[in-house]
Design a protein around this motif. Structure first.
Motif, PDB file in Angstrom:
ATOM      1  N   ALA A   1       0.866  -1.285  -0.029  1.00 56.14           N
ATOM      2  CA  ALA A   1      -0.017  -0.104  -0.104  1.00 56.14           C
ATOM      3  C   ALA A   1       0.703   1.235   0.111  1.00 56.14           C
ATOM      4  N   GLY A   2       2.073   1.210   0.451  1.00 58.07           N
ATOM      5  CA  GLY A   2       2.997   2.341   0.408  1.00 58.07           C
ATOM      6  C   GLY A   2       3.866   2.634  -0.926  1.00 58.07           C
ATOM      7  N   MET A   3       3.808   1.521  -1.767  1.00 57.16           N
ATOM      8  CA  MET A   3       4.563   1.595  -3.301  1.00 57.16           C
ATOM      9  C   MET A   3       3.912   2.773  -3.789  1.00 57.16           C
ATOM     10  N   ALA A   4       4.659   3.399  -4.788  1.00 60.13           N
ATOM     11  CA  ALA A   4       4.375   4.336  -5.658  1.00 60.13           C
ATOM     12  C   ALA A   4       3.469   4.003  -6.723  1.00 60.13           C
ATOM     13  N   PRO A   5       2.352   4.592  -6.965  1.00 59.72           N
ATOM     14  CA  PRO A   5       1.274   3.700  -7.708  1.00 59.72           C
ATOM     15  C   PRO A   5       1.666   3.694  -8.993  1.00 59.72           C
ATOM     16  N   LEU A   6       2.818   4.293  -9.669  1.00 59.65           N
ATOM     17  CA  LEU A   6       3.048   4.017 -11.151  1.00 59.65           C
ATOM     18  C   LEU A   6       4.033   2.747 -11.125  1.00 59.65           C
ATOM     19  N   THR A   7       4.654   2.579 -10.062  1.00 57.77           N
ATOM     20  CA  THR A   7       5.361   1.313  -9.965  1.00 57.77           C
ATOM     21  C   THR A   7       4.290  -0.062  -9.902  1.00 57.77           C
ATOM     22  N   VAL A   8       3.204   0.050  -9.113  1.00 56.78           N
ATOM     23  CA  VAL A   8       2.426  -0.671  -8.539  1.00 56.78           C
ATOM     24  C   VAL A   8       1.766  -0.962 -10.150  1.00 56.78           C
ATOM     25  N   LEU A   9       1.239   0.104 -10.961  1.00 54.33           N
ATOM     26  CA  LEU A   9       0.821  -0.113 -12.280  1.00 54.33           C
ATOM     27  C   LEU A   9       1.529  -0.980 -13.206  1.00 54.33           C
ATOM     28  N   GLY A  10       3.018  -0.560 -13.264  1.00 54.36           N
ATOM     29  CA  GLY A  10       3.849  -1.466 -14.039  1.00 54.36           C
ATOM     30  C   GLY A  10       3.846  -3.009 -13.535  1.00 54.36           C
ATOM     31  N   VAL A  11       3.944  -3.313 -12.457  1.00 54.28           N
ATOM     32  CA  VAL A  11       4.012  -4.564 -11.738  1.00 54.28           C
ATOM     33  C   VAL A  11       2.532  -5.324 -12.199  1.00 54.28           C
ATOM     34  N   LEU A  12       1.716  -4.760 -11.896  1.00 53.77           N
ATOM     35  CA  LEU A  12       0.406  -5.234 -11.945  1.00 53.77           C
ATOM     36  C   LEU A  12      -0.114  -5.592 -13.406  1.00 53.77           C
ATOM     37  N   HIS A  13       0.217  -4.472 -14.331  1.00 55.09           N
ATOM     38  CA  HIS A  13      -0.142  -4.682 -15.719  1.00 55.09           C
ATOM     39  C   HIS A  13       0.689  -4.775 -16.740  1.00 55.09           C
ATOM     40  N   ALA A  14       1.951  -4.372 -16.332  1.00 61.51           N
ATOM     41  CA  ALA A  14       2.906  -4.671 -17.572  1.00 61.51           C
ATOM     42  C   ALA A  14       3.573  -5.795 -17.490  1.00 61.51           C
ATOM     43  N   LEU A  15       4.077  -6.333 -16.184  1.00 58.65           N
ATOM     44  CA  LEU A  15       4.848  -7.609 -16.176  1.00 58.65           C
ATOM     45  C   LEU A  15       3.997  -8.821 -16.476  1.00 58.65           C
ATOM     46  N   PRO A  16       2.323  -8.835 -16.296  1.00 53.19           N
ATOM     47  CA  PRO A  16       1.814 -10.205 -16.583  1.00 53.19           C
ATOM     48  C   PRO A  16       2.080 -10.099 -18.242  1.00 53.19           C
ATOM     49  N   ARG A  17       1.773  -9.192 -18.923  1.00 52.52           N
ATOM     50  CA  ARG A  17       1.695  -9.020 -20.199  1.00 52.52           C
ATOM     51  C   ARG A  17       3.065  -9.301 -20.802  1.00 52.52           C
ATOM     52  N   ILE A  18       4.311  -8.547 -20.456  1.00 54.99           N
ATOM     53  CA  ILE A  18       5.387  -8.882 -20.893  1.00 54.99           C
ATOM     54  C   ILE A  18       5.838 -10.408 -20.996  1.00 54.99           C
ATOM     55  N   GLN A  19       5.186 -11.329 -20.080  1.00 56.03           N
ATOM     56  CA  GLN A  19       5.474 -12.801 -20.149  1.00 56.03           C
ATOM     57  C   GLN A  19       5.025 -13.318 -21.237  1.00 56.03           C
ATOM     58  N   ASP A  20       3.958 -12.743 -22.064  1.00 57.95           N
ATOM     59  CA  ASP A  20       3.416 -13.136 -23.341  1.00 57.95           C
ATOM     60  C   ASP A  20       4.084 -12.715 -24.467  1.00 57.95           C
ATOM     61  N   MET A  21       4.996 -11.821 -24.420  1.00 58.48           N
ATOM     62  CA  MET A  21       5.633 -11.084 -25.617  1.00 58.48           C
ATOM     63  C   MET A  21       6.825 -11.744 -26.019  1.00 58.48           C
ATOM     64  N   SER A  22       7.328 -11.277 -27.180  1.00 56.40           N
ATOM     65  CA  SER A  22       8.523 -11.642 -27.649  1.00 56.40           C
ATOM     66  C   SER A  22       9.477 -11.005 -26.734  1.00 56.40           C
ATOM     67  N   GLU A  23      10.827 -11.513 -26.673  1.00 63.19           N
ATOM     68  CA  GLU A  23      11.743 -10.637 -26.126  1.00 63.19           C
ATOM     69  C   GLU A  23      11.823  -9.410 -26.165  1.00 63.19           C
ATOM     70  N   GLU A  24      12.181  -8.981 -27.743  1.00 61.39           N
ATOM     71  CA  GLU A  24      12.197  -7.652 -27.958  1.00 61.39           C
ATOM     72  C   GLU A  24      11.235  -6.710 -27.698  1.00 61.39           C
ATOM     73  N   ASP A  25       9.956  -7.486 -27.823  1.00 62.83           N
ATOM     74  CA  ASP A  25       8.440  -6.376 -27.299  1.00 62.83           C
ATOM     75  C   ASP A  25       8.444  -6.481 -25.998  1.00 62.83           C
ATOM     76  N   GLY A  26       8.970  -7.356 -25.177  1.00 62.83           N
ATOM     77  CA  GLY A  26       8.951  -7.319 -23.706  1.00 62.83           C
ATOM     78  C   GLY A  26      10.000  -6.331 -23.254  1.00 62.83           C
ATOM     79  N   LEU A  27      11.255  -6.188 -23.865  1.00 62.06           N
ATOM     80  CA  LEU A  27      12.084  -5.197 -23.325  1.00 62.06           C
ATOM     81  C   LEU A  27      11.749  -3.995 -23.784  1.00 62.06           C
ATOM     82  N   PHE A  28      11.061  -3.640 -24.962  1.00 60.43           N
ATOM     83  CA  PHE A  28      10.388  -2.553 -25.325  1.00 60.43           C
ATOM     84  C   PHE A  28       9.519  -1.881 -24.171  1.00 60.43           C
ATOM     85  N   VAL A  29       8.546  -2.683 -23.976  1.00 61.18           N
ATOM     86  CA  VAL A  29       7.469  -2.321 -23.005  1.00 61.18           C
ATOM     87  C   VAL A  29       8.043  -2.060 -21.819  1.00 61.18           C
ATOM     88  N   GLU A  30       9.150  -2.718 -21.270  1.00 67.75           N
ATOM     89  CA  GLU A  30       9.932  -2.523 -19.990  1.00 67.75           C
ATOM     90  C   GLU A  30      10.493  -1.138 -19.866  1.00 67.75           C
TER      91      GLU A  30
END
Length: 275
Positions: free
Chosen positions: A213-242
């Motif tokens: 609950a004390g985490m920065a909201p944009l970091t939480v957004l990245g972990v909850l929404h970007a990280l799961p999607r990156i697992q389904d991407m190609s390596e290069e697409d995942g690194l781009f989104v990161e």
């Protein structure tokens, strides 16, 4: 300590507990949501699923993290087979998609959800636990997918989400042989993030939720929404989104202050486990 009231105030029906099927309590920035059919081992029926969806939606508007747990002897024994009725293939399809939609509100919501697990975490209960972002199991917790032994198939997302946590081979073992995992086996397999002594899962889950609950909201957004999607991407697409998420988070309003705290030795350094 916050407020406490029912997320589902509708009258109980035969087979339901008197009162709310899901309870809700706000403790500071953390919403505590409990499955509340203890005499039915928190078996999930359509009304409980609706109440859970309402509680998760409420938490998204007023909390920064959730602890999800079960009242009574277990977390959840899964689908309420006592209310199971003959359905056409089309009806089964749409019923399954309804479970997917509710569990997606947990998985893809605005705030992290920690499951505190004890006793039976079985079938649909395991699928619900797998929808959460972290899982704390106490030593009484056990995990199973009995659908295969009952002549049916999972329908709440296990084929994707439990299989990703355990691996498809371990999930196949559970479904084809009826294998039951204890808490330690679940942790070794990647299904549980933490194992604690009996009765201590809520306290540990609350500790983790407070920290998140004390985490920065944009970091939480990245972990909850970007990280799961990156697992389904190609390596290069995942690194781009990161890189995109890194740019978003590191230029956010909280990043400069937190980084300055660390550089000027006001922030805590990383310590070893148990320190």
């Amino acid at each position: 300590m916050g407020t406490s009231d029912a997320a589902d105030a509708s009258a109980a029906r035969p087979g339901d507990e008197a009162g709310a099927l899901v309870t809700y309590e706000l403790r500071g920035a953390v919403a505590w949501i409990a499955l509340n059919r203890p005499s039915k081992r928190n078996a999930i029926n359509d009304r409980l699923l609706d109440a859970l969806g309402a509680a998760i939606a409420r938490a998204a508007g007023e909390a920064r993290a959730v602890v999800l747990h079960g009242n009574g002897p277990c977390f959840s024994a899964g689908l309420d087979l006592a209310e199971h009725r003959a359905r056409s293939a089309e009806e089964v399809f749409h019923h399954s998609r309804g479970w997917h939609a509710t569990f997606a509100a947990v998985r893809r919501g605005r705030i992290p959800v920690v499951a505190a697990l004890h006793g039976a975490t079985v079938g649909g209960g395991l699928e619900l636990a797998a929808a959460c972002h972290l899982r704390v199991a106490d030593s009484t917790a056990f995990f199973a997918l009995p659908e295969g032994q009952r002549g049916i198939y999972v329908g709440g997302g296990a084929s994707v989400h439990v299989a990703r946590l355990l691996g498809a081979s371990r999930m196949a073992d559970m479904m084809l042989t009826g294998r039951v995992l204890d808490a330690d086996a679940a942790e070794r397999g990647g299904l549980a993030n933490y194992v604690v002594p009996a009765g201590e899962a809520p306290a540990k889950a609350g500790e983790l939720a407070e920290r998140m609950a004390g985490m920065a909201p944009l970091t939480v957004l990245g972990v909850l929404h970007a990280l799961p999607r990156i697992q389904d991407m190609s390596e290069e697409d995942g690194l781009f989104v990161e890189s995109l998420v890194a740019a978003l988070a590191q230029t956010g309003p909280e990043a400069a202050a937190r980084l300055a705290d660390f550089v000027e030795k006001r922030g805590a350094k990383v310590a070893g486990p148990g320190a």
